[in-house]
Structures are given as structure tokens and as C-alpha cells.
Write a protein that holds these residues in place. Structure first.
Motif, PDB file in Angstrom:
ATOM      1  N   ALA A   4       0.838  -1.194   0.000  1.00  0.00           N
ATOM      2  CA  ALA A   4       0.000   0.000   0.000  1.00  0.00           C
ATOM      3  C   ALA A   4       0.875   1.245   0.000  1.00  0.00           C
ATOM      4  O   ALA A   4       2.056   1.190   0.340  1.00  0.00           O
ATOM      5  N   MET A   5       0.254   2.370  -0.366  1.00  0.00           N
ATOM      6  CA  MET A   5       1.034   3.602  -0.496  1.00  0.00           C
ATOM      7  C   MET A   5       0.284   4.778   0.101  1.00  0.00           C
ATOM      8  O   MET A   5      -0.924   4.937  -0.107  1.00  0.00           O
ATOM      9  N   ILE A   6       1.010   5.574   0.876  1.00  0.00           N
ATOM     10  CA  ILE A   6       0.509   6.868   1.341  1.00  0.00           C
ATOM     11  C   ILE A   6       1.037   7.905   0.366  1.00  0.00           C
ATOM     12  O   ILE A   6       2.248   8.128   0.276  1.00  0.00           O
ATOM     13  N   PHE A   7       0.159   8.538  -0.378  1.00  0.00           N
ATOM     14  CA  PHE A   7       0.589   9.464  -1.418  1.00  0.00           C
ATOM     15  C   PHE A   7       1.022  10.793  -0.819  1.00  0.00           C
ATOM     16  O   PHE A   7       0.690  11.134   0.323  1.00  0.00           O
ATOM     17  N   GLN A   8       1.747  11.548  -1.623  1.00  0.00           N
ATOM     18  CA  GLN A   8       2.487  12.703  -1.128  1.00  0.00           C
ATOM     19  C   GLN A   8       1.610  13.824  -0.613  1.00  0.00           C
ATOM     20  O   GLN A   8       1.922  14.436   0.397  1.00  0.00           O
ATOM     21  N   ASP A   9       0.512  14.119  -1.279  1.00  0.00           N
ATOM     22  CA  ASP A   9      -0.279  15.293  -0.920  1.00  0.00           C
ATOM     23  C   ASP A   9      -1.703  14.875  -0.561  1.00  0.00           C
ATOM     24  O   ASP A   9      -2.515  14.611  -1.443  1.00  0.00           O
ATOM     25  N   PRO A  10      -2.038  14.834   0.729  1.00  0.00           N
ATOM     26  CA  PRO A  10      -3.391  14.426   1.119  1.00  0.00           C
ATOM     27  C   PRO A  10      -4.461  15.428   0.688  1.00  0.00           C
ATOM     28  O   PRO A  10      -5.636  15.090   0.629  1.00  0.00           O
ATOM     29  N   MET A  11      -4.040  16.664   0.384  1.00  0.00           N
ATOM     30  CA  MET A  11      -5.004  17.673  -0.030  1.00  0.00           C
ATOM     31  C   MET A  11      -5.613  17.335  -1.393  1.00  0.00           C
ATOM     32  O   MET A  11      -6.760  17.663  -1.676  1.00  0.00           O
ATOM     33  N   THR A  12      -4.827  16.686  -2.249  1.00  0.00           N
ATOM     34  CA  THR A  12      -5.294  16.388  -3.600  1.00  0.00           C
ATOM     35  C   THR A  12      -5.475  14.898  -3.864  1.00  0.00           C
ATOM     36  O   THR A  12      -6.020  14.520  -4.896  1.00  0.00           O
ATOM     37  N   SER A  13      -5.014  14.039  -2.955  1.00  0.00           N
ATOM     38  CA  SER A  13      -5.094  12.601  -3.185  1.00  0.00           C
ATOM     39  C   SER A  13      -6.478  12.039  -2.886  1.00  0.00           C
ATOM     40  O   SER A  13      -6.831  10.971  -3.378  1.00  0.00           O
ATOM     41  N   LEU A  14      -7.258  12.748  -2.082  1.00  0.00           N
ATOM     42  CA  LEU A  14      -8.620  12.311  -1.780  1.00  0.00           C
ATOM     43  C   LEU A  14      -9.596  12.922  -2.777  1.00  0.00           C
ATOM     44  O   LEU A  14      -9.464  14.079  -3.173  1.00  0.00           O
ATOM     45  N   ASN A  15     -10.577  12.135  -3.187  1.00  0.00           N
ATOM     46  CA  ASN A  15     -11.583  12.611  -4.143  1.00  0.00           C
ATOM     47  C   ASN A  15     -12.580  13.510  -3.415  1.00  0.00           C
ATOM     48  O   ASN A  15     -13.227  13.079  -2.457  1.00  0.00           O
ATOM     49  N   PRO A  16     -12.730  14.772  -3.853  1.00  0.00           N
ATOM     50  CA  PRO A  16     -13.576  15.719  -3.106  1.00  0.00           C
ATOM     51  C   PRO A  16     -15.072  15.428  -3.179  1.00  0.00           C
ATOM     52  O   PRO A  16     -15.837  15.968  -2.379  1.00  0.00           O
ATOM     53  N   VAL A  17     -15.517  14.590  -4.119  1.00  0.00           N
ATOM     54  CA  VAL A  17     -16.958  14.369  -4.288  1.00  0.00           C
ATOM     55  C   VAL A  17     -17.454  13.110  -3.582  1.00  0.00           C
ATOM     56  O   VAL A  17     -18.648  12.813  -3.626  1.00  0.00           O
ATOM     57  N   TYR A  18     -16.557  12.369  -2.937  1.00  0.00           N
ATOM     58  CA  TYR A  18     -16.952  11.181  -2.182  1.00  0.00           C
ATOM     59  C   TYR A  18     -16.611  11.368  -0.706  1.00  0.00           C
ATOM     60  O   TYR A  18     -15.621  12.021  -0.357  1.00  0.00           O
ATOM     61  N   LEU A  30       4.391  -0.947   3.372  1.00  0.00           N
ATOM     62  CA  LEU A  30       3.783   0.377   3.262  1.00  0.00           C
ATOM     63  C   LEU A  30       4.805   1.343   2.687  1.00  0.00           C
ATOM     64  O   LEU A  30       5.896   1.499   3.238  1.00  0.00           O
ATOM     65  N   ILE A  31       4.465   1.981   1.564  1.00  0.00           N
ATOM     66  CA  ILE A  31       5.318   3.001   0.966  1.00  0.00           C
ATOM     67  C   ILE A  31       4.738   4.360   1.341  1.00  0.00           C
ATOM     68  O   ILE A  31       3.615   4.691   0.965  1.00  0.00           O
ATOM     69  N   ALA A  32       5.497   5.131   2.119  1.00  0.00           N
ATOM     70  CA  ALA A  32       5.032   6.432   2.597  1.00  0.00           C
ATOM     71  C   ALA A  32       5.820   7.530   1.896  1.00  0.00           C
ATOM     72  O   ALA A  32       7.003   7.722   2.168  1.00  0.00           O
ATOM     73  N   ASP A  33       5.161   8.233   0.997  1.00  0.00           N
ATOM     74  CA  ASP A  33       5.821   9.271   0.208  1.00  0.00           C
ATOM     75  C   ASP A  33       5.578  10.632   0.853  1.00  0.00           C
ATOM     76  O   ASP A  33       4.476  11.181   0.772  1.00  0.00           O
ATOM     77  N   GLU A  34       6.614  11.155   1.502  1.00  0.00           N
ATOM     78  CA  GLU A  34       6.543  12.456   2.178  1.00  0.00           C
ATOM     79  C   GLU A  34       5.295  12.535   3.071  1.00  0.00           C
ATOM     80  O   GLU A  34       4.435  13.402   2.893  1.00  0.00           O
ATOM     81  N   PRO A  35       5.158  11.635   4.058  1.00  0.00           N
ATOM     82  CA  PRO A  35       3.920  11.585   4.847  1.00  0.00           C
ATOM     83  C   PRO A  35       3.677  12.790   5.736  1.00  0.00           C
ATOM     84  O   PRO A  35       2.573  12.962   6.245  1.00  0.00           O
ATOM     85  N   THR A  36       4.683  13.637   5.944  1.00  0.00           N
ATOM     86  CA  THR A  36       4.504  14.796   6.831  1.00  0.00           C
ATOM     87  C   THR A  36       4.628  16.117   6.088  1.00  0.00           C
ATOM     88  O   THR A  36       4.790  17.168   6.707  1.00  0.00           O
ATOM     89  N   THR A  37       4.543  16.095   4.762  1.00  0.00           N
ATOM     90  CA  THR A  37       4.661  17.323   3.977  1.00  0.00           C
ATOM     91  C   THR A  37       3.527  18.290   4.314  1.00  0.00           C
ATOM     92  O   THR A  37       2.370  17.893   4.430  1.00  0.00           O
TER      93      THR A  37
END
Length: 332
Positions: A100-114, A183-190
């Protein structure tokens, strides 16, 4: 059981744009130990994220893995991820479930309509034989464990109703919902403040302790590496220039780039007179790379020998350095 969960050997991932070839990852080799944390560190643009996307088979269409191998040592046997179709059934069964992967930017990685709950349950329902009601209960439980207040009601909220730190926790929950082995964590605290950063780090440590999860931590934050990693791989312009245990690489850095990185990091409690030493020059143009060692244009130890590709040398106990100046006499 193999104590290595992931082996990347000679990975080359190139981008083909308008008759140009950008060698974003150019011969990367690394290993992630089972139940341990590998820190992949380097300046922005050095190829860290592309390495992780290559492992996950989530590269854009312009990118292609030109050479190398990516072997996932699963409990059922070795799997060469490079040979799996990007959106094939086998890769989709591994992605999100075992890796699994934690993507770099949580602001844009989540779908805003769901809603948050819908996006978290989607992964769980796809990979697990579970009813929707039970999946919802598991999501609520996990959100609570990750410090989300009132998870019974927040599960039906949308991403814009969460703060940056809470969205990052949701991303961690989405990655951990199926208890992956890696778990691949890409910049998890950015883009998070230091208080939330500390909380995220503690959550990841707790998850690793409880489930024995292997973590590949991608960052340019040397302090985060020192706090979390067991092993370190230092990356520069698409190549690993130094790797080894945290004690070897940070306690006895040998590559000039590793040393320059450490000198450019502020450290509390060392006095006002110590000046930070920025790395001189700038990273080379990826379309016009220097011959031989990519760091030669910024290195204080450069010689004519550096115009040819340096070898990877084991200077003891698996401490690897890609530098001519370490041949027979390591830097002191």
C-alpha cells in the motif's frame, strides 16, 4: 522466511517526452527488510517518488521501466512486479492489499466528491470478503485508533471538512485498512506543522509495531529519517549514491553528497555561531547530465577520474558508496 520483503535491482525508469529521454530513475538498487523501515532520502526531483510509483505500477503513460527488476518476496513466493500488467488482475490484487502507499499530498489525493467513509470502504470491499456494514464498523474503529474525533459521524464527512493533519491520517488509514505487508510512505509529513508531524510519526511507529509492517519512507527530511529509519538509501539524480544502516550512513557518511546534505540541516542546541552550509551549485539539467559522476559539478573532492562512472563499493557491513574517492581510502 526471507528477511527481505522487497528487492529492487538496477531499476531504470525513463520519461519519453518530445523526442527527449529523461532518466528519472537510472539504475536504482535497494532492499527493504521485513518489519523494518528503509528511508529513501534526497533532494526534490532526484527520483524518489518515481521509484515508488514504479514499484506500485502507477507510472503515467509517458514513463516506461526500461530495465531492472522489482521483486516482492511475498509469503507465497517471489513475484516480479515489473512483469505484471499495470492494471491486470494480479497487480490490482497486490496493490492496496499487500503493498500500500501513502501518497504525497493528502489535499489532492482524496476525491472531493466522495465521503471519507466511501473512499476507505472501497479498498476494503475490493480486497476483503466482507459485508458493507462490517466494513463500515472497521473503518470507524480505525479512524478512532488514528485519533479522529467522533469517527461515527466524521465517516460521512467530505475531505474539505477535514484539516490537513486529519486528511493525512485518513490517507494512512486507507493504506493500512487491509494490513499490508509493505507500506510506501511518500513524504507523509509534507505541509504539516511540527506537532501534527510528530503525531503522524508515532502513528506509523505504532502500526509497524502492532502489525510488523515493513515501511519504505520517502522524504528529504533527515531528521525524520534519523527518528524512524533502520536503513537509509541516499539518492541523487536518479541513482543511489550511498546506502546502509542508519548508524553507518548518518554516523559515518562517506559520499560527498551525503555529507553535504547533513551539513545543510539545522540542528538544535549546537550554538548560534554554527553556519549552515548549503550545497553549492544546483542540480544538473536532466537532459544534459555531466559525464561520469552526476555530483561532480558540485563536489569538493572532484578529480579527472570522476569523469567516468564510479563503482559501487562495499566499505564494510553492507555500507555501500558510489564514489571514486572511497576506493581504498574513504573520506575522513
Amino acid at each position: 522466511m526471507n528477511d527481505i520483503i522487497l528487492t529492487v535491482d538496477g531499476l531504470k525508469t525513463y520519461f519519453y517526452i518530445d523526442k527527449h529521454v529523461i532518466k528519472s530513475v537510472n539504475g536504482v538498487s535497494l532492499k527493504v527488510r521485513r518489519g523494518k523501515t528503509l528511508g529513501l532520502v534526497g533532494e526534490s526531483g532526484c527520483g524518489k517518488t518515481v521509484t515508488s510509483l514504479s514499484i506500485m505500477q502507477l507510472l503515467p503513460k509517458l514513463a516506461k521501466i526500461s530495465d531492472g527488476s522489482i521483486i516482492y518476496h511475498s509469503l507465497k513466493g517471489d513475484i516480479e512486479l515489473r512483469n505484471l500488467p499495470r492494471n491486470g488482475k494480479k497487480m490490482r490484487s497486490i496493490r492496496g492489499k499487500e503493498i500500500a502507499m501513502i501518497f504525497q499530498d493528502p489535499m489532492t489525493s482524496l476525491n472531493p466528491v466522495y465521503t471519507i467513509g466511501y473512499q476507505m470502504m472501497e479498498n476494503l470491499l475490493y480486497h476483503e470478503n466482507i459485508r458493507k456494514g462490517d466494513a463500515r464498523k472497521k473503518v470507524i474503529k480505525l479512524l478512532g485508533e488514528l485519533g479522529i474525533p467522533k469517527p461515527e459521524s466524521r465517516i460521512d464527512d467530505y475531505p474539505h471538512q477535514f484539516s490537513g493533519g486529519m486528511r493525512q491520517r485518513v490517507m494512512i488509514a486507507m493504506a493500512m485498512i487491509c494490513n499490508p505487508s509493505l507500506l510506501i510512505a511518500d513524504e507523509p509529513t509534507t505541509a504539516l506543522d511540527v506537532t501534527i508531524q510528530a503525531q503522524i510519526i508515532e502513528i506509523m511507529k505504532q502500526v509497524q509495531k502492532e502489525h510488523g509492517t515493513s515501511i519504505m519512507l520517502i522524504t528529504h527530511n533527515m531528521g525524520l529519517i534519523a527518528d524512524m529509519a533502520d536503513d537509509v538509501a541516499v539518492m541523487y539524480m536518479g541513482k543511489i549514491v550511498e546506502s546502509g544502516t542508519i548508524q553507518d550512513v548518518l554516523g559515518n557518511p562517506q559520499h560527498p553528497y551525503t555529507r553535504a546534505l547533513l551539513k545543510s540541516v539545522p540542528v538544535l542546541g549546537i550554538g548560534k555561531r554554527r553556519r549552515l552550509e548549503p550545497i553549492r551549485g544546483s542540480t544538473p539539467d536532466p537532459l544534459n547530465m555531466p559525464e561520469g559522476c552526476e555530483f561532480s559539478t558540485r563536489c569538493d573532492y572532484v578529480t579527472n577520474q570522476c569523469l567516468t562512472e564510479p563503482p559501487v563499493l562495499d566499505i564494510g557491513s553492507g555500507h555501500l558508496v558510489k564514489c571514486w574517492q572511497c576506493k581504498g581510502r574513504c573520506l575522513t
